[in-house]
Structure formats: structure tokens, C-alpha cells
Design an enzyme around this catalytic site. Structure first.
Site, short mmCIF file in Angstrom:
data_model
loop_
_atom_site.label_atom_id
_atom_site.label_comp_id
_atom_site.label_asym_id
_atom_site.label_seq_id
_atom_site.Cartn_x
_atom_site.Cartn_y
_atom_site.Cartn_z
N ASN A 210 0.85 -1.19 0.00
CA ASN A 210 0.00 0.00 0.00
C ASN A 210 0.88 1.24 0.00
O ASN A 210 2.11 1.14 0.05
CB ASN A 210 -0.98 -0.02 1.17
CG ASN A 210 -0.28 -0.02 2.51
OD1 ASN A 210 0.38 0.94 2.88
ND2 ASN A 210 -0.37 -1.14 3.24
N ALA A 272 0.90 1.80 11.61
CA ALA A 272 1.20 1.10 10.35
C ALA A 272 -0.07 0.86 9.55
O ALA A 272 -1.16 0.67 10.11
CB ALA A 272 1.88 -0.23 10.66
O1 C5P Z 1 -9.27 -1.77 10.04
P1 C5P Z 1 -8.25 -0.81 9.59
O2 C5P Z 1 -7.14 -1.46 8.81
O3 C5P Z 1 -8.74 0.41 8.89
O4 C5P Z 1 -7.65 -0.27 10.98
C1 C5P Z 1 -6.61 0.59 11.04
C2 C5P Z 1 -5.89 0.45 12.35
O5 C5P Z 1 -5.75 -0.92 12.70
C3 C5P Z 1 -4.50 1.00 12.29
O6 C5P Z 1 -4.15 1.48 13.56
C4 C5P Z 1 -3.69 -0.22 11.90
O7 C5P Z 1 -2.33 -0.09 12.32
C5 C5P Z 1 -4.40 -1.32 12.65
N1 C5P Z 1 -4.36 -2.64 11.98
C6 C5P Z 1 -3.60 -3.63 12.55
N2 C5P Z 1 -3.57 -4.88 11.99
C7 C5P Z 1 -4.29 -5.14 10.88
C8 C5P Z 1 -5.07 -4.14 10.29
C9 C5P Z 1 -5.08 -2.89 10.87
O8 C5P Z 1 -2.93 -3.37 13.56
N3 C5P Z 1 -4.25 -6.35 10.35
#
Ligand code: C5P
Length: 405
Positions: A210, A272
Site C-alpha cells: 500500500n 502502520a
Molecule cells: O481496520 P483498519 O485497517 O482500517 O484499521 C486501522 C488500524 O488498525 C490501524 O491502527 C492499523 O495499524 C491497525 N491494523 C492492525 N492490523 C491489521 C489491520 C489494521 O494493527 N491487520
């Protein structure tokens, strides 16, 4: 004292007190710090480069014109990679050279090139210390923000008595400790920051990634470090250098990031952009075939949710939300779903105002009770604002705990 991840550049100039600097090196190492040393030609009359490098477990740098040194670590890099520069012992000569911007050897060139705080431990004959020239130089250096550890009064190696003895290594260690931690609100706190994207390999050549640059996450890690925290930065692939004064762990995939986030932390900031799905990895490069290519996706662990619902949950957990629509609503949902204390939300997908890779950003700070907007700020200013909010939250939680107890 814990100097883990702290980098000190020690410049040893030519005075009998140079023998005390060997003990200083030992103490910095014992406290977990990293110490690089520059020994002047006169300093080498009192201690050997071999003792310095053996104790520091690093090369002892001496000569400005040593081409190997320049290619390995030039004077600019030497001065920039440190968190703090210490000159001990500092002779009247080196103090005069620093004051007047002279740069005729590696030590003085490094001191002129540095953009880091400098601490000076003078050591000289009492008459040299008392001389108006030295006193004027010291006054100028204090005005410029140098920390001067005033020499002690006592008997000198030359047989005279007066002020001029270098302070003891213990005193220098206390000053170093004060520099890094005194009055810093996050001193002693262990903080985890995740930053950057994750790359999910499809085969040995391609990956799904990304647009996250890691600029905001890295800036937050630095801002937390500057408030005294002991920071572990877990970073996906970015083009950014590892920040000074903290530990950086490099990972590629979400699963690797999850594994690197294990441990006990007081605060976690998950900045992240973690891929929600990994790819069932192929060992061989996938060939082009007629028709569509099937890629099998597997769900990745949610690092933020795992951390904030774990048994050893940090007392503050902050998440991020990058959304293309209904920003605040989605962020509020995430706050609850992922059980975190606050969400930093930003709008993405706007071509006129890109967030990814940009040096500026606009965010919403969303907690159960607060919804605040901060607009058009540099990512480092935003990081400082977020750090202040985290410090406020820490003190609110501590007060709540006191009330219950
Ligand atoms: O659900 P989404 O990806 O939008 O959520 C964003 C938040 O969740 C961010 O703080 C991101 O670092 C964390 N995140 C995570 N592990 C994932 C997906 C998102 O820690 N697999």
C-alpha cells in the site's frame, strides 16, 4: 540508569584526566549505551586507541585524513549519528577552538559539523581555567546552549591546587542521565510504535502493498522518544532512515509485524497500514496465462485489536484509520471494535490533498468523548500534538487509578 538505544559520541582531548574517560566509556557501555570515540593526537599521549576501542567495542577514530575512516564513517556522519556529544576531558585549547569555530583535526571538525547537543567537561590547570580568555569562551559556549560541567576544586596532577579537576565519571553519567530523562514525562515508559506499510508476497517477485510512507509513524516514534520514552519502532518497508535513539525492527509482512510486536509495553501506537489479507505464497514466479489469475487471500491478524485485548494490554493503545468516506463514523466504529483509547483518523483518496507520502497532514483525534480536528500541519508537529495527548491520557489514567486505590 538505562541508556539502551542511546548513542553518545565521546571526544577525548589531551589532558591527564583522559584516564577517567576510560571509566566513563565503561559506565556508558554498562548502562546499555552505544559510545563512539574520537581521540585527539594529544589525547593519545595519555590513553591508547586500543584501550578506547576495546572498552567502547567500537573503532577509535583519530585522523581526519584517514580515507578508510572517511569512507566508513565521515566526520559529518559521526556527528549526526549521535544523540549527544560529550567532550571529556576538554582542554583549554579545544574549548577555545570550539568557541571560535576552528576545525583543524577530526575532533574539532566533528564538533563544528554537529547539530546535536554538546556537553563539555573541562580539565586544566587552575590558572588556565581562571584566565579571562577561557572564562569568556565558557560564557560564550553556555550562551550557545552547550552544557558545561564545571571542573572541581582540588589538587591537580601538576601539583597546584585550585579549580580545574575534571568532574568524576559518575558526575558525567548523572549529567547524561539528566540530559536524556530528567523532567521528561515519558521517562521509563516502554512504547511500541508500528509504522509504514506491510508487503504481502505473491511470489518471489511480486507483492501486494500500500502507499503508506511511514513518515507519520516514524515522526510519532521520534516525538515519544524526545519525551523520554524507550521506544521500539516496528517498521514495514519504507525509504526512511532508522531514527536515532530508539530501537527499530524491520519487518515485511503483517504476520512478521505481529510477531515483532510481542512484549510488555506501557503505550502502543499502531500507525502502520497493515494489510488485512496476506497471500497464499507461491514459491515460483507466477506465469502469465490466458484469463484471470487466481490469488488466494488469507486473513491477517489484526495487530491493534490483538494488542488492545491482550492480557498484558498497554495502558494506552492508539489506532489509526485511513478512510475514503464517512471518516468520523468509521473511526468511531473502529474505536469500539478494536477496543483502543483513541483513533487518529485521516481522509485519504483526495488527489488535491494526498496524505500518503506527504510531509503534511490533517487528522481527527477521536476518543469516546472527544472529536477534535487538527488541520494542515507537518507530520512532525502532528506527532508532537499526539504525544502531548498521550501524555495527558497517561496522567488521567494514573489519577483514576489513584482514586480507585
Ligand atoms: O481496520 P483498519 O485497517 O482500517 O484499521 C486501522 C488500524 O488498525 C490501524 O491502527 C492499523 O495499524 C491497525 N491494523 C492492525 N492490523 C491489521 C489491520 C489494521 O494493527 N491487520
Amino acid at each position: 540508569m538505562n541508556l539502551t538505544h542511546k548513542k553518545i559520541l565521546l571526544i577525548i582531548s589531551g589532558g591527564i584526566a583522559a584516564y577517567k574517560s576510560l571509566d566513563l566509556i565503561r559506565q556508558i557501555k554498562k548502562a546499555g549505551g552505544d559510545v563512539q570515540c574520537v581521540l585527539t593526537k594529544a589525547g593519545a599521549e595519555f590513553v591508547t586507541p586500543l584501550s578506547v576501542s576495546a572498552l567502547s567495542e567500537n573503532k577509535c577514530y583519530m585522523d581526519l585524513w584517514d580515507l578508510t575512516d572517511e569512507s566508513e564513517m565521515g566526520h559529518i556522519r559521526l556527528s549526526r549519528e549521535a544523540d549527544l556529544v560529550v567532550v571529556a576531558p576538554a582542554t583549554a585549547n579545544i574549548i577555545a577552538k570550539i568557541t571560535h569555530g576552528m576545525a583543524d583535526d577530526l575532533a574539532t571538525t566533528t564538533l563544528l559539523a554537529t547539530n546535536k547537543p554538546v556537553m563539555i567537561a573541562p580539565a586544566m590547570n587552575p590558572c588556565m581555567w581562571g584566565n579571562q580568555a577561557t572564562q569568556d569562551n565558557i560564557k560564550t559556549l553556555r550562551k550557545r546552549g552547550f552544557t558545561i560541567l564545571d571542573p572541581q576544586i582540588g589538587e591537580m596532577a601538576c601539583g597546584e591546587t585550585g579549580q580545574g579537576r575534571m568532574v568524576e565519571p559518575d558526575d558525567i553519567m548523572n549529567a547524561i542521565n539528566d540530559f536524556f530523562f530528567k523532567d521528561k514525562p515519558l521517562a521509563g515508559k516502554h512504547v511500541l510504535v508500528t509504522s509504514g506499510p506491510t508487503f504481502e508476497p505473491i511470489d518471489p517477485v511480486r507483492f501486494i502493498g500500500n502507499r503508506s510512507s511511514g513518515k507519520q509513524g516514524h515522526a510519532i516514534a521520534c516525538a515519544l522518544r524526545d519525551q523520554g520514552a524507550n521506544v521500539t519502532l516496528v517498521s514495514g518497508p519504507t525509504a526512511l532512515p532508522d531514527p536515532n535513539g530508539l530501537k527499530t525492527i524491520h519487518v515485511e509482512t503483517a504476520v512478521e509485524m505481529m510477531n515483532a510486536c510481542q512484549g510488555n509495553y506501557d503505550i502502543a501506537v499502531c500507525a502502520a497500514a497493515v494489510a488485512d489479507y496476506g497471500v497464499k505464497h507461491h514459491d515460483q514466479k507466477q506465469k502469465k496465462s490466458n484469463g484471470a489469475l487466481d490469488i488466494e487471500l488469507t486473513e491477517n491478524p489484526d495487530i491493534l485489536q490483538t494488542i488492545s485485548t491482550s492480557k498484558n494490554r498497554p495502558s494506552i493503545v492508539i489506532g489509526f484509520a485511513a478512510e475514503t468516506e464517512n471518516l468520523v463514523q468509521h473511526a468511531k466504529e473502529k474505536l469500539l471494535k478494536k477496543s483502543c483509547d483513541a483513533i487518529v483518523a485521516n481522509q485519504v483518496g483526495n488527489k488535491d490533498n494526498p496524505v500518503f507520502g506527504s510531509d503534511t497532514t490533517s487528522i481527527y483525534w477521536i476518543t469516546k468523548t472527544v472529536n477534535e480536528v487538527h488541520e494542515n500541519l507537518s507530520k512532525s508537529t502532528m506527532a508532537a500534538i499526539l504525544t502531548d495527548k498521550i501524555i495527558e491520557m497517561m496522567s488521567d489514567k494514573a489519577q483514576e487509578k489513584d482514586k480507585v486505590a
